[in-house]
Every structure is written in structure tokens, then in C-alpha cells.
Write an enzyme that holds these catalytic residues in place. Structure first.
Site, PDB file in Angstrom:
ATOM      1  N   HIS A 140      44.687  28.576  34.709  1.00 30.01           N
ATOM      2  CA  HIS A 140      44.982  28.755  33.280  1.00 30.01           C
ATOM      3  C   HIS A 140      45.852  27.636  32.712  1.00 30.01           C
ATOM      4  CE1 HIS A 140      43.118  32.629  33.036  1.00 30.01           C
ATOM      5  NE2 HIS A 140      43.973  33.221  33.840  1.00 30.01           N
ATOM      6  N   ASP A 177      37.074  33.687  39.231  1.00 34.86           N
ATOM      7  CA  ASP A 177      38.175  34.552  38.806  1.00 34.86           C
ATOM      8  C   ASP A 177      37.731  35.357  37.592  1.00 34.86           C
ATOM      9  OD1 ASP A 177      40.724  35.153  37.164  1.00 34.86           O
ATOM     10  OD2 ASP A 177      41.583  34.414  39.028  1.00 34.86           O
ATOM     11  N   HIS A 179      39.240  36.177  35.010  1.00 37.59           N
ATOM     12  CA  HIS A 179      39.741  35.615  33.756  1.00 37.59           C
ATOM     13  C   HIS A 179      39.249  34.183  33.614  1.00 37.59           C
ATOM     14  CE1 HIS A 179      42.810  38.621  35.163  1.00 37.59           C
ATOM     15  NE2 HIS A 179      42.434  39.127  34.002  1.00 37.59           N
ATOM     16  N   ASP A 265      40.080  38.958  41.558  1.00 36.89           N
ATOM     17  CA  ASP A 265      40.333  40.010  40.571  1.00 36.89           C
ATOM     18  C   ASP A 265      39.086  40.586  39.907  1.00 36.89           C
ATOM     19  OD1 ASP A 265      40.159  37.533  39.384  1.00 36.89           O
ATOM     20  OD2 ASP A 265      42.109  37.617  38.416  1.00 36.89           O
TER      21      ASP A 265
END
Length: 375
Positions: A140, A177, A179, A265
Site C-alpha cells: 500500500h 492480497d 486489498h 487475507d
């Protein structure tokens, strides 16, 4: 069997995100709890590697500290100074939900250095592939801003380092991931030498990022592939995306190195997502990517650990990945799957297919999406 490297360091578990509730600090109506990005998931994975006996069959790679110049392959000098100042003083937020504790600067350098160590190991032939259990995570982190628990963007820096050090022209970064890997996308959005593919839950973190129509710009148009998936997508939905979008594009791109942002995740038990992937699903994803690596880049594949916040389940998902990378099956079985046997994670639903088919249509402007069928 393959020769698989493993990067880890005790310092990774000492990065302190403090108390919190999920991802927010305690206070007001929020009672103090354990922050989601705490060391438990990664430490328990390392423990399971050792308990299963698999760790003894891996090649341990001692991570080094990344230099400031290497971190500046992506991040600005001003941002690096900010992280160091917070680390040296009272700590704090380096951007948006990117917590810095005492000593976190040096640990973040070691985390990035772990990714660089992994790249060197596969590029020099020391090992066939590497799993880097690095912390803090990175995908991120933007050029001038930490975000979503991430301080320095390990994979983006590793890709830039690989190009500079080994004169690579085509690198694939695949991010599974849950996200969206916004920071990695930003790093190469206008470049064609790094193909970025992200499979993620739609409309999750960060807001308004990872849309299917975000395809890159300028020279990089068509080299940014976002595959947003609806909540509830399990193994079958992900594999439909891998087989019908990822494979034809990667086969045409022909990468010289594959970097994975491996966040576990999307699992069915993660508290920060709503996906339904099992440990066996992650094994299947890994097998798929290994075949692409064997086909295009002599098996050179580096997986860097990103998210994953179910302390009980992440270790089993991650162990399945490393088992597949090494070609060694341990006696460990997924102890949670029996309780979830009625969950249809291996069924492809129409809504999931529609989401992937929309990406195929968008990407057909840049790639022959039937390429695999013509081989």
C-alpha cells in the site's frame, strides 16, 4: 523438489503497531484491543514451518538492511526522513494507517532488504524460488505516503532493484492480497516494463482504487490489470480469473522474473475481508504461478508476505504456499476445513464469472484474451 529460500528475521516481529481495535487506535468508545497488523500471524506461520519440519528443508537467507539509495528507487527522500524521525522519537502515523513504532525505520529497511535478498538469490541461481516472511508489509505504501500498515513498498523497490541490477526488461508483479496494491500500481502505472496484476475484493481498501478500468497510462497503458472480485469469492472464482485473464496476458508478456505480493487475507476467516479462499486454494494459486514461472523465467519466483489477519488460519494458508513452492508435503492437514465442508468455496457463481469477464473485455483492447486457446 525445488530449492526454496526462506527469508525471515526476529526483528520483523518487533515492529510495534501498538494497541488498537482492528485498525483504529483505542479511545472514546473503542476499547483497547490488539492491532490487526500485529506479529502473531507471521510468528505462528514461522512456528508451524518449524513444527512441521519443513523449515529444515528450506535454504535460510539472512536479510540485509536496504540502503537509503535503494529505498529511494521508489520513495522520496522527504518521506524516508519522516519515517526515520517518527521511529527515532515518539512514533506515529507515517500517512494513512501506517504506524511507526520505536525502531520501526530500521526494521522496515530490513524488511525491504529481505525482498532484495530474495531477488538476488533467485537471479544468481542460489535457489529456485523464495518465500520472504517480511514485516512490515509494503504494497500500500505510496511514493510519498505510508498507507494501510505499510511503510516501504518492498515489492515495488524489489522490482526496480531487479531492473537496475540485472538489466531485466519484463517483470511481473502479481498481487493476490485481498486489498488492492495501490502503491505498487502507482510505482509502474506509466511503464511497460513491469506488468502489474491485482486480484482483490472490490470496494475494499483503499477506496476508489483497483477498478477494472484502471489500465495504466502513457507507455504503461494496458500493463496494469485490476481484477476486482465480489465479496464471497472462493477458490473457484479466483481460479477462473487466473485461467482466463492472468494466463493469456502473462503468456504474451513473457516475464523474466515473477514477484508475488502474497497476502493471505482472502481467506475465509479473515476479519478485514469477506472472501472464501481456503489453504488448499492458496496451494492451487501457487502451483499455477510456479508453472508460469517455469514456462517463462526458469522458475524465478519471489513471494513477499503482505496481509493476512487471522492468526489461527494464516499459518496454514502460508504453509500450503511454501509446501507447493518447495515440492515438499508435510503431514500437516488443514484442521479448519472439516468444519466448513458445506461452504461452496469451490463453486464458480455467475456473479463472479461476470466480474472476471468484464475484465477480459476491458483487457481485450491490449491483449489477445484467447491466446491460451490458440497455443
Amino acid at each position: 523438489m525445488r530449492k526454496t529460500g526462506f527469508v525471515c528475521h526476529e526483528s520483523y516481529f518487533w515492529h510495534d503497531t501498538g494497541n488498537g481495535a482492528l485498525f483504529l487506535p483505542p479511545g472514546g468508545w473503542i476499547e483497547s484491543d490488539i492491532h490487526s497488523e500485529n506479529p502473531a500471524t507471521k510468528r505462528r506461520f514461522k512456528n508451524l514451518l518449524e513444527r512441521s519440519g519443513l523449515s529444515s528443508s528450506l535454504t535460510y537467507l539472512e536479510p540485509r538492511l536496504a540502503t537509503r539509495e535503494q529505498v529511494q528507487l521508489y520513495h522520496t527522500s522527504e518521506y524516508i526522513d519522516k519515517v526515520k524521525k517518527l521511529s527515532d522519537t515518539t512514533g506515529g502515523d507515517a500517512g494513512e494507517l501506517a504506524l511507526v513504532g520505536s525502531g520501526s525505520y530500521e526494521i522496515a529497511l530490513l524488511s525491504t532488504g529481505g525482498a532484495l535478498t530474495a531477488v538476488d538469490a533467485v537471479m544468481t541461481g542460489q535457489v529456485d524460488n523464495v518465500y520472504a516472511l517480511t514485516r512490515p508489509p509494503g504494497h500500500h505504501a505510496e511514493k510519498e505516503l505510508g498507507m494501510g500498515f505499510c511503510l516501504f513498498n518492498n515489492v515495488a523497490i524489489a522490482a526496480a532493484y531487479a531492473r537496475e541490477t540485472y538489466n531485466l526488461k519484463r517483470i511481473l508483479v502479481l498481487d493476490w492480497d485481498v486489498h488492492h496494491g495501490n502503491g505498487t500500481e502507482s510505482a509502474f502505472y506509466d511503464e511497460s516494463g513491469v506488468l502489474f496484476i491485482s486480484l482483490h475484493q472490490e470496494m475494499n481498501f483503499p477506496p476508489e482504487r483497483g477498478l477494472a478500468e484502471h489500465v495504466g497510462e502513457g507507455e504503461g497503458e494496458g500493463f496494469n490489470v485490476n481484477i476486482p472480485l465480489p465479496a464471497g469469492t472462493g477458490n473457484a472464482g479466483y481460479m477462473y480469473a487466473f485461467e482466463t485473464v492472468v494466463k493469456p496476458i502473462v503468456d504474451q508478456f513473457q516475464p523474466e522474473l515473477i514477484l508475488l505480493s502474497a497476502g493471505q487475507d482472502p481467506s475465509m476467516f479473515d476479519p478485514l475481508a469477506r472472501m472464501m479462499v481456503t489453504a488448499e486454494g492458496f496451494r492451487t494459486f501457487t502451483s499455477f504461478m510456479l508453472k508460469l514461472a517455469d514456462k517463462h523465467c526458469d522458475g524465478r519466483l519471489v513471494a513477499c508476505h503482505e496481509g493476512g489477519y487471522s492468526a489461527p488460519y494464516v499459518p496454514f494458508c502460508s504453509l500450503a504456499i511454501v509446501e507447493e513452492m518447495s515440492g515438499i508435503r508435510t503431514e500437516v492437514e488443514d484442521p479448519f476445513i472439516a468444519a466448513m465442508y458445506k461452504i461452496p468455496t469451490n463453486e464458480l457463481y455467475d456473479i463472479q464469472k461476470q466480474y472476471v469477464d468484464q475484465v477480459k473485455e476491458i483487457q481485450s483492447k491490449y491483449w489477445n484474451m484467447e491466446y491460451q486457446a490458440s497455443l
